[in-house]
Structure formats: structure tokens, C-alpha cells
Write an enzyme that holds these catalytic residues in place. Structure first.
Site, short mmCIF file in Angstrom:
data_model
loop_
_atom_site.label_atom_id
_atom_site.label_comp_id
_atom_site.label_asym_id
_atom_site.label_seq_id
_atom_site.Cartn_x
_atom_site.Cartn_y
_atom_site.Cartn_z
N LYS A 68 14.11 12.30 37.05
CA LYS A 68 12.96 11.21 37.83
C LYS A 68 12.16 11.79 38.89
O LYS A 68 11.22 11.52 39.22
CB LYS A 68 13.56 9.84 37.97
CG LYS A 68 14.08 9.21 36.44
CD LYS A 68 14.57 7.42 37.50
CE LYS A 68 14.41 6.98 35.79
NZ LYS A 68 15.84 5.41 36.05
N ASP A 105 11.60 0.58 37.62
CA ASP A 105 13.14 -0.18 37.67
C ASP A 105 13.07 -1.12 38.78
O ASP A 105 14.27 -2.01 37.98
CB ASP A 105 13.65 0.90 38.05
CG ASP A 105 13.97 2.57 37.35
OD1 ASP A 105 13.99 1.78 35.47
OD2 ASP A 105 13.73 3.41 37.38
#
Ligand code: ATR
Length: 274
Positions: A68, A105
Site C-alpha cells: 500500500k 479503507d
């Protein structure tokens, strides 16, 4: 099938992922033809693999552990929430072969809490256990909901203090050791530690969870997670795990890629029956 409709998940490992199933159901809802593949690449190959995928006509990628941060470095542009997180879980191809990095997220977590579980965060007292990448990814959208206070409690308190300081301009957030959470009322207790990967729960003192606490584990599994077990033993009002967040963050990625936000309800129902 044309190259225009190719999507992937980059991670290491990824074989356990439900993303192809979820995105497949989203596509079916809208009559879209998409090809969604899992790509298992180690850190040394991520950048090359991602560039190759987009150069070859890929339209969008999800990115999971451990890529990420590298995905944020790869993107040509970042959304404000991805910039804040310093991490990207969704890459989308823009005009001119530019790559946009987003982080869905946090908005996925908020969507699950508010839409699916009926929990508004405004004026609520939120305790987050853990201070790693998962917390960094959700803090900005969480603080945007205007909770009364957010305490980040971590095994290594220094890490929690540093993380809170980096987000303090967005709302009332503090960092501390687990012990600090005792003796206060918490409406929502989020487990964002990676302790469950080893089958355990963080070493949280008794008295943190009370009968009015809702507990939420960011991780998910086919059965109750160790944190859910622990939360119920402590008398929590509710103990959820992160399937809803997984589906909602995927819906936000789909929206970025294809301009429509799928209906997540039927997908959650399908997952529950498996
Ligand atoms: P992620 O990207 O999943 O957040 P990470 O950045 O490695 O992963 O962070 C893992 C988090 O889980 C950290 O907050 C870590 O605590 P430390 O900062 O003290 O290492 C926490 N963690 C992992 N195992 C744990 C355990 N057994 N008990 C308590 N906290 C744990």
C-alpha cells in the site's frame, strides 16, 4: 473480453482474497463484463508488475499488504484521503496514462458502521487498538465523522502518540498505551492490531469494554475472530468483524473505476450464506 475491462488485486499473499468474488457480483449487478485477477508479487516486483499491467491496458488495481505504501509512491496523483493515509488501496488509470491513487479503507469502514450497522459516529467516544498502517488508512474518514474523541491505544505507546500527532489537525485524537483506555466509556472499540494473524488478541486490560461498547474487528474470517470472542467475554453490546468494511471499500473502488457504486447489500448476503 477487451483490455479495457481488466482489473487486478496486487498483494503478497493474495490467494485467500474474496475480491474477485465481490467484484464479480458488482459487475453482474450492472451488466458489466470485467476480468478480475489475483496477482501475487513480492515487494521487489510490485512496481514493475503494476506498471506492466497498466501499460498492457489494465484499468484498475486494488492493492493490499504489503504494497500500500509503494502504491502511493507509484501513483502520479493521490486523493486527499490517500495522501493523508500515505497508503493506497486502489489505483485507477486516468486520461494520459496517469495513475490515480485512492484509499477507500476508511470510507469503507464508515459506510459499514453507518449504513449496515446503523452506528453514527458523531459525538461518540472511539477507541482504536493498534497504531500501524491499518489505522493510518482509516483515521481521516473517521475523524471527519466528528466523534467526541478518538484514543489510539497501542502496545508501543510511542507509535500511537506519533500517529495521533500526525492527524491532530483533523479532530480530537490522542495516542497512548493500552492502560490509558481503562476507566473511560467507549462507544466503539476498533481492533486494528495484527494480533489476530497469530490467532491472538492484544493484551488489553479488563474494564476497557463495557456493556454499552460496540466492538469491531477490522480483520475477518469464516468464524468469529479471537477479538470477537474476547469482546463478548468482556460483555460488549455487539461484536462485529470486517466483512462489511471489505465489501464497502470494494464498492468505493468500483465507483472510482466505473462511475457507479454497486449495491453492497446482496453481496453481503451472498457472503453470509457461503
Ligand atoms: P497493519 O498494516 O496491519 O496495521 P502494522 O503496520 O505492522 O500492520 O501494525 C500492526 C499493529 O498491530 C501495531 O499497532 C502492532 O503493535 P506495535 O506497534 O506495538 O508493534 C499491533 N500488534 C501486532 N501484534 C500485536 C499483539 N500481539 N498485541 C498487541 N498489538 C499487536
Amino acid at each position: 473480453m477487451t483490455n479495457r475491462n481488466r482489473y487486478v488485486l496486487f498483494g503478497h499473499p493474495v490467494s485467500h482474497s474474496w475480491s474477485p468474488f465481490i467484484h464479480g457480483l458488482f459487475a453482474r449487478q450492472h451488466g458489466h463484463e470485467i476480468d478480475y485477477q489475483l496477482v501475487d508479487v513480492g515487494p521487489e516486483r510490485f512496481r514493475g508488475a503494476a506498471l506492466e499491467f497498466f501499460a498492457g491496458g489494465g484499468r484498475g488495481a486494488n492493492v493490499t499488504v504489503p504494497h500500500k505504501v509503494a502504491a502511493a509512491e507509484l501513483a502520479n496523483e493521490l486523493t486527499p484521503r490517500a495522501q493523508r493515509a500515505g497508503a493506497v488501496n486502489t489505483l485507477a488509470l486516468l486520461e494520459g496514462s496517469r495513475l490515480l491513487g485512492d484509499n477507500t479503507d476508511g470510507v469503507g469502514l464508515i459506510a459499514d458502521l453507518s449504513r449496515n450497522l446503523g452506528m453514527a459516529l458523531q459525538h461518540r467516544r472511539v477507541l482504536i487498538l493498534g497504531a500501524g498502517g491499518a489505522v493510518r488508512g482509516v483515521l481521516a474518514p473517521l475523524l471527519a465523522e466528528r466523534p467526541a474523541t478518538v484514543l489510539i491505544a497501542n502496545r508501543t505507546s510511542e507509535r500511537a502518540i506519533q500517529l495521533a500527532a500526525a492527524f491532530a489537525d483533523l479532530g480530537p485524537v490522542r495516542g497512548a498505551a493500552f492502560q490509558e483506555a481503562v476507566g473511560q466509556r467507549w462507544d466503539l472499540v476498533i481492533n486494528a492490531t495484527s494480533a489476530s494473524l497469530g490467532g491472538g488478541v492484544p493484551d488489553i486490560p479488563a474494564g476497557v469494554v463495557t456493556p454499552w461498547s460496540t466492538c469491531y474487528d477490522l480483520s475477518y474470517s469464516r468464524h468469529d475472530t479471537p477479538f470477537q470472542h474476547w469482546a463478548r467475554q468482556q460483555g460488549a453490546a455487539q461484536a462485529y468483524q470486517g466483512w462489511g468494511m471489505l465489501v464497502e471499500q470494494a464498492a468505493e473502488a468500483y465507483l472510482l473505476w466505473r462511475g457507479v457504486r454497486p449495491d453492497t447489500g446482496p453481496v453481503l448476503e451472498a457472503l453470509a450464506t457461503l
